[in-house]
Motif scaffolding. Structure first.
Motif, PDB file in Angstrom:
ATOM      1  N   GLY A 138       0.813  -1.211   0.000  1.00 50.31           N
ATOM      2  CA  GLY A 138       0.000   0.000   0.000  1.00 50.31           C
ATOM      3  C   GLY A 138       0.842   1.255   0.000  1.00 50.31           C
ATOM      4  N   GLY A 139       1.896   1.254   0.804  1.00 48.60           N
ATOM      5  CA  GLY A 139       2.777   2.417   0.838  1.00 48.60           C
ATOM      6  C   GLY A 139       3.470   2.643  -0.488  1.00 48.60           C
ATOM      7  N   THR A 140       3.876   1.538  -1.141  1.00 48.12           N
ATOM      8  CA  THR A 140       4.543   1.674  -2.438  1.00 48.12           C
ATOM      9  C   THR A 140       3.582   2.253  -3.484  1.00 48.12           C
ATOM     10  OG1 THR A 140       5.967  -0.207  -1.911  1.00 48.12           O
ATOM     11  CG2 THR A 140       5.792   0.427  -4.219  1.00 48.12           C
ATOM     12  N   MET A 141       2.334   1.762  -3.518  1.00 49.24           N
ATOM     13  CA  MET A 141       1.357   2.268  -4.480  1.00 49.24           C
ATOM     14  C   MET A 141       1.048   3.743  -4.227  1.00 49.24           C
ATOM     15  SD  MET A 141       0.889  -0.182  -6.522  1.00 49.24           S
ATOM     16  CE  MET A 141      -0.510   0.490  -7.436  1.00 49.24           C
ATOM     17  N   ARG A 142       0.934   4.126  -2.966  1.00 43.81           N
ATOM     18  CA  ARG A 142       0.667   5.541  -2.680  1.00 43.81           C
ATOM     19  C   ARG A 142       1.835   6.412  -3.104  1.00 43.81           C
ATOM     20  NH1 ARG A 142      -1.688   3.237   1.940  1.00 43.81           N
ATOM     21  NH2 ARG A 142       0.263   3.523   3.124  1.00 43.81           N
ATOM     22  N   TRP A 143       3.048   5.882  -2.923  1.00 43.54           N
ATOM     23  CA  TRP A 143       4.238   6.660  -3.331  1.00 43.54           C
ATOM     24  C   TRP A 143       4.301   6.807  -4.849  1.00 43.54           C
ATOM     25  CZ3 TRP A 143       8.809   4.906  -5.886  1.00 43.54           C
ATOM     26  CH2 TRP A 143       9.850   5.844  -5.914  1.00 43.54           C
ATOM     27  N   VAL A 144       4.017   5.675  -5.560  1.00 41.08           N
ATOM     28  CA  VAL A 144       4.046   5.738  -7.025  1.00 41.08           C
ATOM     29  C   VAL A 144       2.984   6.703  -7.544  1.00 41.08           C
ATOM     30  CG1 VAL A 144       3.659   4.406  -9.143  1.00 41.08           C
ATOM     31  CG2 VAL A 144       5.034   3.446  -7.286  1.00 41.08           C
ATOM     32  N   ARG A 175       6.300  12.911 -11.801  1.00 37.44           N
ATOM     33  CA  ARG A 175       6.684  12.088 -10.648  1.00 37.44           C
ATOM     34  C   ARG A 175       6.197  10.654 -10.822  1.00 37.44           C
ATOM     35  NH1 ARG A 175       5.445  15.575  -5.140  1.00 37.44           N
ATOM     36  NH2 ARG A 175       7.229  17.006  -5.283  1.00 37.44           N
ATOM     37  N   VAL A 176       4.967  10.482 -11.286  1.00 36.35           N
ATOM     38  CA  VAL A 176       4.418   9.136 -11.427  1.00 36.35           C
ATOM     39  C   VAL A 176       5.218   8.333 -12.441  1.00 36.35           C
ATOM     40  CG1 VAL A 176       2.412   7.835 -12.234  1.00 36.35           C
ATOM     41  CG2 VAL A 176       2.098   9.757 -10.665  1.00 36.35           C
ATOM     42  N   ARG A 177       5.571   8.944 -13.581  1.00 36.93           N
ATOM     43  CA  ARG A 177       6.356   8.217 -14.584  1.00 36.93           C
ATOM     44  C   ARG A 177       7.712   7.786 -13.999  1.00 36.93           C
ATOM     45  NH1 ARG A 177       4.067  12.151 -18.107  1.00 36.93           N
ATOM     46  NH2 ARG A 177       5.877  13.501 -17.776  1.00 36.93           N
ATOM     47  N   LEU A 178       8.392   8.728 -13.294  1.00 36.42           N
ATOM     48  CA  LEU A 178       9.708   8.404 -12.741  1.00 36.42           C
ATOM     49  C   LEU A 178       9.597   7.326 -11.662  1.00 36.42           C
ATOM     50  CD1 LEU A 178      12.737   8.933 -12.526  1.00 36.42           C
ATOM     51  CD2 LEU A 178      12.232  10.791 -10.921  1.00 36.42           C
ATOM     52  N   ARG A 179       8.624   7.448 -10.809  1.00 41.93           N
ATOM     53  CA  ARG A 179       8.496   6.491  -9.712  1.00 41.93           C
ATOM     54  C   ARG A 179       8.057   5.114 -10.221  1.00 41.93           C
ATOM     55  NH1 ARG A 179       5.719  10.151  -4.852  1.00 41.93           N
ATOM     56  NH2 ARG A 179       7.475  11.627  -4.660  1.00 41.93           N
ATOM     57  N   THR A 180       7.233   5.093 -11.285  1.00 40.77           N
ATOM     58  CA  THR A 180       6.855   3.805 -11.873  1.00 40.77           C
ATOM     59  C   THR A 180       8.063   3.101 -12.452  1.00 40.77           C
ATOM     60  OG1 THR A 180       4.658   4.670 -12.386  1.00 40.77           O
ATOM     61  CG2 THR A 180       5.371   2.703 -13.572  1.00 40.77           C
ATOM     62  N   LEU A 181       8.915   3.880 -13.128  1.00 39.77           N
ATOM     63  CA  LEU A 181      10.134   3.307 -13.689  1.00 39.77           C
ATOM     64  C   LEU A 181      11.025   2.746 -12.582  1.00 39.77           C
ATOM     65  CD1 LEU A 181      11.987   2.776 -16.123  1.00 39.77           C
ATOM     66  CD2 LEU A 181      12.910   5.107 -15.823  1.00 39.77           C
ATOM     67  N   GLY A 186      13.136  -1.867  -9.660  1.00 38.15           N
ATOM     68  CA  GLY A 186      13.337  -2.510  -8.364  1.00 38.15           C
ATOM     69  C   GLY A 186      12.751  -3.905  -8.323  1.00 38.15           C
ATOM     70  N   MET A 187      11.589  -4.080  -8.957  1.00 42.65           N
ATOM     71  CA  MET A 187      10.988  -5.411  -9.001  1.00 42.65           C
ATOM     72  C   MET A 187      11.871  -6.386  -9.760  1.00 42.65           C
ATOM     73  SD  MET A 187       6.973  -4.446  -9.674  1.00 42.65           S
ATOM     74  CE  MET A 187       6.577  -6.170  -9.948  1.00 42.65           C
ATOM     75  N   PHE A 188      12.406  -5.946 -10.920  1.00 46.92           N
ATOM     76  CA  PHE A 188      13.270  -6.836 -11.693  1.00 46.92           C
ATOM     77  C   PHE A 188      14.542  -7.185 -10.918  1.00 46.92           C
ATOM     78  CE2 PHE A 188      10.774  -5.453 -15.451  1.00 46.92           C
ATOM     79  CZ  PHE A 188      10.508  -6.699 -15.989  1.00 46.92           C
ATOM     80  N   VAL A 189      15.136  -6.169 -10.291  1.00 44.83           N
ATOM     81  CA  VAL A 189      16.364  -6.426  -9.522  1.00 44.83           C
ATOM     82  C   VAL A 189      16.065  -7.363  -8.355  1.00 44.83           C
ATOM     83  CG1 VAL A 189      18.122  -5.376  -8.061  1.00 44.83           C
ATOM     84  CG2 VAL A 189      17.444  -4.269 -10.190  1.00 44.83           C
ATOM     85  N   GLY A 190      14.957  -7.119  -7.669  1.00 43.51           N
ATOM     86  CA  GLY A 190      14.615  -7.970  -6.542  1.00 43.51           C
ATOM     87  C   GLY A 190      14.320  -9.394  -6.962  1.00 43.51           C
ATOM     88  N   MET A 191      13.566  -9.535  -8.027  1.00 41.94           N
ATOM     89  CA  MET A 191      13.257 -10.886  -8.490  1.00 41.94           C
ATOM     90  C   MET A 191      14.505 -11.591  -8.981  1.00 41.94           C
ATOM     91  SD  MET A 191       9.637 -10.211 -10.474  1.00 41.94           S
ATOM     92  CE  MET A 191       9.549 -11.904 -11.024  1.00 41.94           C
TER      93      MET A 191
END
Length: 732
Positions: A138-144, A175-181, A186-191
């Motif tokens: 939830g925090g990540t979605m609100r930040w994005v 901001r949304v475009r940058l944070r989505t990127l 981060g998801m790819f690196v984490g996975m």
């Protein structure tokens, strides 16, 4: 245009007219100022050959010097007080060891407490991890989605400010475009990292990684009112002592000088040092207003505690002995002194004692050990009932018991057996009770002790200077059994029973006074405790010569000064300020220091029994058990069973109403040489004083037949004293 001379003439005429109208003199201000300056710069004391002028009786006489010079820089440096480079607790090995043990126990407790609960902490975090996942997502979605900027955008909509809204919308889109990127990367690196660990890493690293992620998510999902880790130690929250709090408290005491100063915008208390931590508390030091003494503050200790909003047992105002009477030291503890946990007594479970060296017996308000050297003293202990007087006496006797050389005599005149842990285990002489046989037993023992005192005095006098340079018993001399100079410690609880005895009270007083005055130098220590510290319970000759004094709570000034010394109450040393729960807390005067507040070590009866048994084992190993402890019956020597008044009537017949003291002493020595041998007229006068028999100038004749006045006694007064002592029975 006027000429200057004409203008001056006009002013002169006006001044003359004004002087004539008022009948007063015109003062030249310039000359007056010059004269005042000259009088200030000149000495007020006329020269020897120049008498002072007394023409104007209303003239101001200057008493101050022109400009008094204070001490120079060097003089101030010489008188300066240097603070210790190494703090006192670090200089004391015992205090340093105590602090180190406390720290070690504290952190050992922390480690053990949390180690036992670690599985519970892990389980709690695992259960909270799903909630942590939800919060993280939830925090990540609100930040994005840039939800933090939404209130500003809504405010622009409500204000119908299109330009501002468009500007904020463009900023939000960027901001949304940058944070989505960033999120996708981060998801790819984490996975990728997770896949690499799953394929390449060993099993222990995989488990560690999963555990770390779960713990982190569990910590993120914790509730604000449900911490994962519980407290192992509840640290009391004590407010910091500040200058405002101190001034507020002093202003609440109702002392006029302080209140007047604060009403005029001044503080009413001048701090001479910063408020600092001092042990488990705060220390403030400063000067009270002129005319206000520390005693005025001590009298209002309860109000002071109320002003500080602290328990009474935490607030201890004190005077500074080396300063003026207005220098106040205020120590405010974190905990009440009567309930604060004290460090373990070093002698509680192990250890022996050398009575010629200091031994810890209590702690002060700051938790520091206070020591006492039992040798070379005579001590009095005074208190009202149930305040710990007997416990303190027993503690001192237990200390004496742990020196295997010490010969201990214990008398429990209350008869409750409080001194039995010492008396029954190691004492050379011991009695509990105040029956007639108990009194006779004690009196016979004291008579032998006085004989021992005289023997020791002769022994010390006969020793070479290189062996006994100070003419007193030392630890080295006590180690030599052949000399018989081992320590002797006599402890008496409820000593007023002795001194108020109708028949033997005067003799008890006379012997104990002698032991108090001469005993310390010969290795004999007398400890007297009473719950009625007045002139009868503590005769003046004893209370005035006791070098160590312990005063627990008493009710009045008379009792306070009887134990602590004359004028102690006026100097602010007041045991009346102790509360009913301050058991074992007392003023201690001794060890060459001013009165200190001490909380004695609490040793209950079972613990005292354990220490007494340990002392007995030490004595059995050293071969120093004797007397009562071995079961021996005390049989007083015939020489000890004497009666001074009856012996005097035996050597002074009725035909001699007045006899010189030197003749009486000689006859007594012939009657009982083992008792009266070595007595002199001064010793006879001291021995007769408790009976109320005075010695004065009497007329007599020398061997040559010449008449002379010398110090002597009247037989009638001896007879009257004997009759009064024995209940008006026939004394003839």
């Amino acid at each position: 245009m006027k000429h200057p001379d004409e203008e001056n003439e006009l002013f002169n005429r006006l001044e003359a007219d004004m002087a004539a109208d008022s009948g007063a003199d015109v003062v030249d201000l310039g000359k007056a100022r010059s004269a005042r300056a000259e009088s200030t710069n000149s000495s007020t004391t006329p020269a020897p050959d120049q008498p002072a002028e007394t023409g104007d009786p209303s003239a101001t006489v200057m008493v101050d010097g022109p400009s008094p010079a204070g001490p120079g820089y060097l003089a101030r440096l010489i008188a300066a007080k240097r603070r210790a480079i190494v703090p006192p607790w670090l200089r004391s090995t015992e205090e340093l060891n105590t602090a180190a043990r406390w720290v070690a126990r504290h952190y050992s407790h922390l480690v053990g407490y949390h180690a036992l609960r670690a599985p519970m902490y892990v389980g709690r975090l695992a259960l909270q991890s799903p909630h942590g996942v939800a919060k993280f997502m939830g925090g990540t979605m609100r930040w994005v989605a840039d939800r933090e900027g939404e209130p500003v955008r809504l405010a622009a909509v409500r204000a119908e400010d299109a330009a501002e809204y468009l500007k904020l919308s463009r900023q939000r889109d960027g901001r949304v475009r940058l944070r989505t990127l960033v999120t996708v990367l981060g998801m790819f690196v984490g996975m990728g990292a997770a896949l690499a660990i799953y394929v390449l890493a060993p099993g222990w690293l995989q488990g560690l990684s999963v555990s770390a992620v779960v713990m982190a998510l569990g910590y993120a999902g914790r509730a604000a009112d449900a911490p994962v880790v519980t407290r192992a130690v509840e640290v009391p929250t004590v407010p910091k002592l500040t200058s405002d709090i101190v001034l507020r408290a002093l202003g609440s005491l109702g002392i006029p000088a302080i209140n007047q100063a604060q009403a005029k915008g001044r503080e009413g208390f001048a701090f001479t040092a910063p408020i600092t931590r001092d042990g488990p508390g705060w220390r403030a030091e400063g000067d009270l207003p002129f005319g206000v003494t520390v005693t005025d503050v001590i009298e209002r200790r309860e109000r002071l505690a109320s002003g500080l909003r602290r328990p009474l047992g935490c607030v201890w105002p004190e005077a500074v002995p080396d300063e003026h009477t207005g220098r106040l030291v205020l120590w405010v503890g974190d905990q009440d002194m009567s309930t604060a946990k004290k460090p373990a007594w070093p002698l509680l479970k192990a250890g022996a004692v050398d009575l010629f060296k200091p031994v810890a017996f209590g702690t002060d308000q700051r938790g520091r050990w206070v020591e006492i050297t039992l040798m070379y003293i005579a001590a009095v202990i005074g208190a009202i009932p149930r305040m710990g007087k007997t416990f303190l006496l027993r503690l001192l006797l237990l200390i004496a018991a742990l020196d295997v050389r010490a010969e201990v005599h214990t008398y429990d005149l209350k008869g409750t057996g409080d001194l039995d842990p010492v008396g029954e285990r190691i004492a050379h002489r011991h009695r509990a009770g105040d029956d007639d046989d108990d009194i006779e037993y004690a009196l016979a023992d004291l008579r032998e002790l006085r004989q021992e005192l005289r023997r020791r005095a002769k022994m010390i006098r006969s020793l070479p200077r290189d062996i006994c340079p100070e003419s007193k018993v030392t630890s080295e001399l006590a180690n030599k059994p052949k000399l018989g100079l081992h320590p002797i410690v006599i402890g008496v609880d409820e000593c007023q029973v002795w001194f108020e005895h109708p028949k033997h009270g005067a003799e008890f007083e006379e012997i104990c006074t002698d032991l108090v005055k001469r005993g310390p130098a010969t290795g004999i220590v007398l400890l007297l405790a009473t719950q009625r510290p007045d002139a009868k319970a503590l005769p003046t000759g004893i209370s005035a010569n006791a070098s160590a004094r312990f005063c627990l709570k008493v009710m009045g000034q008379l009792e306070n000064d009887m134990v602590l010394g004359t004028s102690s109450y006026k100097r602010g040393v007041r045991a009346t300020m102790f509360s009913w729960k301050d058991k074992g807390i007392h003023y201690f005067v001794g060890e060459g220091a001013d009165a200190r507040i001490v909380s004695s070590v609490y040793v209950d009866a079972p613990t005292a029994e354990t220490i007494g048994l340990r002392a007995r084992k030490l004595r059995e190993a050293a071969g120093t058990l004797s007397g009562h402890a071995l079961g021996e019956e005390f049989e007083a020597h015939e020489s000890a069973a004497y009666d001074l008044l009856r012996d005097m009537l035996a050597v002074v017949p009725a035909e001699e109403p007045k006899v010189w003291s030197e003749i009486v002493v000689a006859r007594l020595a012939e009657l009982r040489p083992e008792v009266y041998g070595g007595w002199d007229p001064e010793g006879l006068a001291a021995a007769l004083k408790p009976y109320g028999v005075p010695t004065g100038q009497v007329w007599g004749k020398t061997d040559a037949g010449k008449g002379a006045n010398r110090r002597g006694i009247e037989r009638a007064k001896v007879t009257a004293a004997l009759a009064e002592r024995d209940g008006n029975r026939d004394a003839g």
